[in-house]
Motif scaffolding. Sequence first.
Motif, PDB file in Angstrom:
ATOM      1  N   ASP A  84       0.829  -1.216   0.000  1.00  0.00           N
ATOM      2  CA  ASP A  84       0.000   0.000   0.000  1.00  0.00           C
ATOM      3  C   ASP A  84       0.863   1.266   0.000  1.00  0.00           C
ATOM      4  OD1 ASP A  84      -2.372  -1.301  -0.081  1.00  0.00           O
ATOM      5  OD2 ASP A  84      -3.004  -0.849   1.962  1.00  0.00           O
ATOM      6  N   ILE A  85       1.957   1.229   0.774  1.00  0.00           N
ATOM      7  CA  ILE A  85       2.825   2.412   0.883  1.00  0.00           C
ATOM      8  C   ILE A  85       3.505   2.690  -0.461  1.00  0.00           C
ATOM      9  CG2 ILE A  85       4.865   3.378   2.028  1.00  0.00           C
ATOM     10  CD1 ILE A  85       4.037   1.560   4.485  1.00  0.00           C
ATOM     11  N   GLU A  86       3.948   1.625  -1.143  1.00  0.00           N
ATOM     12  CA  GLU A  86       4.585   1.801  -2.455  1.00  0.00           C
ATOM     13  C   GLU A  86       3.601   2.390  -3.461  1.00  0.00           C
ATOM     14  OE1 GLU A  86       8.256  -1.408  -2.535  1.00  0.00           O
ATOM     15  OE2 GLU A  86       6.345  -2.049  -3.406  1.00  0.00           O
ATOM     16  N   HIS A  87       2.353   1.961  -3.360  1.00  0.00           N
ATOM     17  CA  HIS A  87       1.316   2.504  -4.253  1.00  0.00           C
ATOM     18  C   HIS A  87       1.081   3.989  -3.948  1.00  0.00           C
ATOM     19  CE1 HIS A  87      -2.084   2.369  -6.965  1.00  0.00           C
ATOM     20  NE2 HIS A  87      -2.825   2.955  -6.041  1.00  0.00           N
ATOM     21  N   LEU A  88       1.048   4.327  -2.658  1.00  0.00           N
ATOM     22  CA  LEU A  88       0.841   5.720  -2.246  1.00  0.00           C
ATOM     23  C   LEU A  88       1.990   6.612  -2.710  1.00  0.00           C
ATOM     24  CD1 LEU A  88      -0.687   7.819  -0.239  1.00  0.00           C
ATOM     25  CD2 LEU A  88       1.113   7.182   1.360  1.00  0.00           C
ATOM     26  N   LEU A  89       3.222   6.164  -2.481  1.00  0.00           N
ATOM     27  CA  LEU A  89       4.396   6.987  -2.778  1.00  0.00           C
ATOM     28  C   LEU A  89       4.883   6.832  -4.217  1.00  0.00           C
ATOM     29  CD1 LEU A  89       6.470   6.323   0.496  1.00  0.00           C
ATOM     30  CD2 LEU A  89       4.886   8.202   0.049  1.00  0.00           C
ATOM     31  N   ASP A  90       4.343   5.810  -4.902  1.00  0.00           N
ATOM     32  CA  ASP A  90       4.766   5.501  -6.269  1.00  0.00           C
ATOM     33  C   ASP A  90       6.287   5.317  -6.315  1.00  0.00           C
ATOM     34  OD1 ASP A  90       4.411   4.911  -8.920  1.00  0.00           O
ATOM     35  OD2 ASP A  90       4.467   7.000  -9.601  1.00  0.00           O
ATOM     36  N   ASP A  91       6.789   4.506  -5.390  1.00  0.00           N
ATOM     37  CA  ASP A  91       8.231   4.330  -5.257  1.00  0.00           C
ATOM     38  C   ASP A  91       8.513   3.008  -4.551  1.00  0.00           C
ATOM     39  OD1 ASP A  91      10.914   5.115  -5.449  1.00  0.00           O
ATOM     40  OD2 ASP A  91      10.415   7.182  -4.872  1.00  0.00           O
ATOM     41  N   LYS A  92       9.734   2.521  -4.662  1.00  0.00           N
ATOM     42  CA  LYS A  92      10.147   1.309  -3.959  1.00  0.00           C
ATOM     43  C   LYS A  92      10.405   1.648  -2.490  1.00  0.00           C
ATOM     44  CE  LYS A  92      10.167  -1.850  -7.146  1.00  0.00           C
ATOM     45  NZ  LYS A  92       9.092  -2.851  -7.045  1.00  0.00           N
ATOM     46  N   VAL A  93       9.960   0.746  -1.600  1.00  0.00           N
ATOM     47  CA  VAL A  93      10.047   1.026  -0.161  1.00  0.00           C
ATOM     48  C   VAL A  93      10.716  -0.129   0.578  1.00  0.00           C
ATOM     49  CG1 VAL A  93       8.608   1.207   1.930  1.00  0.00           C
ATOM     50  CG2 VAL A  93       8.052   2.585  -0.076  1.00  0.00           C
ATOM     51  N   TYR A  94      11.591   0.216   1.528  1.00  0.00           N
ATOM     52  CA  TYR A  94      12.126  -0.756   2.484  1.00  0.00           C
ATOM     53  C   TYR A  94      11.510  -0.410   3.832  1.00  0.00           C
ATOM     54  CZ  TYR A  94      15.268  -3.019   5.781  1.00  0.00           C
ATOM     55  OH  TYR A  94      15.764  -3.772   6.815  1.00  0.00           O
ATOM     56  N   LEU A  95      10.755  -1.362   4.406  1.00  0.00           N
ATOM     57  CA  LEU A  95      10.017  -1.081   5.640  1.00  0.00           C
ATOM     58  C   LEU A  95      10.599  -1.887   6.797  1.00  0.00           C
ATOM     59  CD1 LEU A  95       7.555   0.285   7.025  1.00  0.00           C
ATOM     60  CD2 LEU A  95       6.164  -1.635   6.232  1.00  0.00           C
ATOM     61  N   ASP A  96      11.026  -1.184   7.838  1.00  0.00           N
ATOM     62  CA  ASP A  96      11.619  -1.809   9.018  1.00  0.00           C
ATOM     63  C   ASP A  96      10.682  -1.580  10.214  1.00  0.00           C
ATOM     64  OD1 ASP A  96      13.467  -3.052  10.622  1.00  0.00           O
ATOM     65  OD2 ASP A  96      14.762  -1.295  10.856  1.00  0.00           O
ATOM     66  N   LEU A  97      10.111  -2.661  10.753  1.00  0.00           N
ATOM     67  CA  LEU A  97       9.140  -2.548  11.847  1.00  0.00           C
ATOM     68  C   LEU A  97       9.711  -3.058  13.168  1.00  0.00           C
ATOM     69  CD1 LEU A  97       5.874  -3.839  10.098  1.00  0.00           C
ATOM     70  CD2 LEU A  97       6.560  -1.473  10.459  1.00  0.00           C
ATOM     71  N   TRP A  98       9.438  -2.316  14.239  1.00  0.00           N
ATOM     72  CA  TRP A  98       9.814  -2.699  15.595  1.00  0.00           C
ATOM     73  C   TRP A  98       8.557  -2.675  16.470  1.00  0.00           C
ATOM     74  CZ3 TRP A  98      14.947  -3.873  16.798  1.00  0.00           C
ATOM     75  CH2 TRP A  98      15.873  -3.601  15.794  1.00  0.00           C
ATOM     76  N   VAL A  99       8.575  -3.448  17.550  1.00  0.00           N
ATOM     77  CA  VAL A  99       7.426  -3.463  18.468  1.00  0.00           C
ATOM     78  C   VAL A  99       7.892  -3.046  19.858  1.00  0.00           C
ATOM     79  CG1 VAL A  99       5.455  -4.784  19.341  1.00  0.00           C
ATOM     80  CG2 VAL A  99       6.492  -5.422  17.169  1.00  0.00           C
ATOM     81  N   LYS A 100       7.132  -2.136  20.489  1.00  0.00           N
ATOM     82  CA  LYS A 100       7.500  -1.615  21.808  1.00  0.00           C
ATOM     83  C   LYS A 100       6.275  -1.662  22.722  1.00  0.00           C
ATOM     84  CE  LYS A 100       8.566   2.913  22.248  1.00  0.00           C
ATOM     85  NZ  LYS A 100       9.374   4.118  22.019  1.00  0.00           N
ATOM     86  N   VAL A 101       6.482  -2.026  23.992  1.00  0.00           N
ATOM     87  CA  VAL A 101       5.389  -2.045  24.977  1.00  0.00           C
ATOM     88  C   VAL A 101       5.400  -0.734  25.764  1.00  0.00           C
ATOM     89  CG1 VAL A 101       4.420  -3.230  26.999  1.00  0.00           C
ATOM     90  CG2 VAL A 101       5.562  -4.566  25.203  1.00  0.00           C
ATOM     91  N   GLN A 102       4.252  -0.056  25.783  1.00  0.00           N
ATOM     92  CA  GLN A 102       4.074   1.127  26.645  1.00  0.00           C
ATOM     93  C   GLN A 102       2.773   0.915  27.405  1.00  0.00           C
ATOM     94  OE1 GLN A 102       4.233   4.885  24.577  1.00  0.00           O
ATOM     95  NE2 GLN A 102       6.358   4.618  23.970  1.00  0.00           N
ATOM     96  N   ASN A 103       2.876   0.551  28.678  1.00  0.00           N
ATOM     97  CA  ASN A 103       1.686   0.195  29.458  1.00  0.00           C
ATOM     98  C   ASN A 103       0.655   1.320  29.487  1.00  0.00           C
ATOM     99  OD1 ASN A 103       2.736  -2.304  30.119  1.00  0.00           O
ATOM    100  ND2 ASN A 103       3.852  -1.488  31.867  1.00  0.00           N
ATOM    101  N   ASN A 104      -0.607   0.938  29.190  1.00  0.00           N
ATOM    102  CA  ASN A 104      -1.757   1.857  29.283  1.00  0.00           C
ATOM    103  C   ASN A 104      -1.545   3.192  28.560  1.00  0.00           C
ATOM    104  OD1 ASN A 104      -3.065  -0.029  30.978  1.00  0.00           O
ATOM    105  ND2 ASN A 104      -1.911   0.752  32.724  1.00  0.00           N
ATOM    106  N   TRP A 105      -0.943   3.150  27.353  1.00  0.00           N
ATOM    107  CA  TRP A 105      -0.673   4.414  26.648  1.00  0.00           C
ATOM    108  C   TRP A 105      -1.948   5.172  26.309  1.00  0.00           C
ATOM    109  CZ3 TRP A 105      -2.689   5.455  21.895  1.00  0.00           C
ATOM    110  CH2 TRP A 105      -3.067   4.381  21.086  1.00  0.00           C
TER     111      TRP A 105
END
Length: 301
Positions: A263-284
């Motif tokens: 979806d992001i590549e379609h939006l930006l009309d460009d090649k994308v490298y996506l790096d995802l991380w997960v973080k816990v923040q209690n009761n944010w």
Amino acid sequence: MKEQTFKSGFIAIIGRPNVGKSTLLNRFVGQKIAIMSDKAQTTRNRIQGVYTDETAQIVFIDTPGIHKPKHALGDFMLKTTYSALQGVDGVLVVVNASEPIGPGDRLVIERAASTKVPVFLLINKIDLVSHEDLLPIIESYRQEYDFDEIYPISATEGDNVPELLEGIKGILQEGPKYYPADQVMDHPEYFVVAEFIREKILLLTREEIPHSVAVQVERMQRNEDGKIEIQATIIVERKSQKGIIIGAQGKMIKKIGQLARRDIEHLLDDKVYLDLWVKVQNNWRERQSQLMDLGYRPDDY
């Protein structure tokens, strides 16, 4: 021959959760800018989509569904919806044709009625009901309020959407172009990228990860390979949710990344490298300061 005047204005889209407001906004602007999910309260911020043709520019304001708030985030979403009704030229009340009128719909209609601007009723998802059932549905809503116009539509299929656009133009005044003709949204790309990632989490984790998830785009820049490198953090409230999002051998987070990247590549009309991380923040969701950090700033709305 008299030259045709150019019209413009702001139109709010309101309705209870999950009636198809975001799908309709995407249909209006001709591409995906709002996230779509069958989970309630998918849209958290007010999203403005811009429709422009030779005769008019319509700035649509998509809002979170009107619901009873359960936490600070819910309060923010509701305030966002109500503030969207200030200073608009018209209101589109979206309801679901396949469900009977409920207290939520009545609350939405009541809010729209207080705006003193034209109110159109959009009976969405007509592709899910038979033609014979449609007239009684329309009649039941006529009993609730004297709408300026009623349009049975299908946001998914596009049924009656061109007619609806013409109807909206009919209530607009002569005005300027607020945005360039090729601009379809007012949010920065960071925001939409974060929303696309959040959409895939909701889609793939279903009931396991409710609305206790947020996405923060940390960095977005072109790397030496010419790709747009995006680093984003997925924020959850509990350690168990982190495990669900990562999945066995990291399979879930990989799938989230693959779908979001498309979806992001379609939006930006460009090649994308996506790096995802997960973080816990209690009761944010309960903490005002963390809501601000994650982009839910009341002053912006």
